[in-house]
Design a protein around this motif. Structure first.
Motif, short mmCIF file in Angstrom:
data_model
loop_
_atom_site.label_atom_id
_atom_site.label_comp_id
_atom_site.label_asym_id
_atom_site.label_seq_id
_atom_site.Cartn_x
_atom_site.Cartn_y
_atom_site.Cartn_z
N ASN A 68 0.83 -1.22 0.00
CA ASN A 68 0.00 0.00 0.00
C ASN A 68 0.86 1.26 0.00
N THR A 71 2.94 1.49 -3.38
CA THR A 71 2.05 1.79 -4.51
C THR A 71 1.76 3.28 -4.61
N ASN A 72 1.57 3.92 -3.49
CA ASN A 72 1.21 5.34 -3.46
C ASN A 72 2.41 6.28 -3.48
N LYS A 74 5.40 8.45 -4.76
CA LYS A 74 5.70 9.18 -6.00
C LYS A 74 7.20 9.24 -6.27
#
Length: 164
Positions: A68, A71-72, A74
């Motif tokens: 999680n 994945t987020n 940047k």
């Protein structure tokens, strides 16, 4: 780009991984800290790591749910450390299949990740069943990560040698 820094405890792998992450990131990297506070000695280790990285990273502390967070992200992620994450997963009653499944999800992400992992396969076979399970899982996960990484560095005495 994925890279692995593997070595013994206090080998210098964390510092080299941090330097590599900073050098290979175009923005401030994300430091994904997996260590859970268990006792005063571990608190001291965490404090030293925080002082070492200062404000060079954005830090997120997460002992279990790696996918999680990554994945987020940047930016490049420094995952410090896989060994403690495996420990946490076992402590929270996750078996090898759950650990392997989560790591495969992480490795499948199209993200820049620098992994830090203790090399626990060079010692003797412990008498303790849980310690043997930990070593076996760590060895299998290290092979899985190394296979998927573009670069692998073995660290001894603060010296990183590129082996892949």
């Amino acid at each position: 780009m994925k890279a692995l820094f593997i070595g013994g405890i206090k080998s210098g792998k964390s510092l080299l991984a941090e330097e590599f992450a900073i050098k290979n990131s175009t923005t401030k990297p994300l430091y994904l800290a997996t260590t859970e506070f268990i006792d005063q000695e571990m608190l001291q280790r965490i404090k030293l790591h925080k002082e070492q990285r200062a404000d060079k990273f954005i830090t997120i502390e997460e002992p279990l749910l790696l996918t999680n967070i990554i994945t987020n992200a940047k930016q490049l992620v420094l995952l410090e450390c896989v060994s403690m994450w495996i420990n946490n997963m076992l402590y929270h009653k996750h078996d090898f299949h759950a650990i392997e499944k989560e790591m495969k999800k992480v490795l499948a992400l199209d993200k820049d990740i620098v992994f830090v992992l203790n090399d626990v396969g060079s010692g003797i076979i412990p008498q303790n069943k849980l310690a043997r399970e930990y070593i076996d899982i760590s060895g299998k996960i290290s092979q899985l990560i190394a296979k998927e990484c573009d670069a692998v560095f073995h660290v001894i005495a603060g010296i990183g040698t590129k082996i892949k």
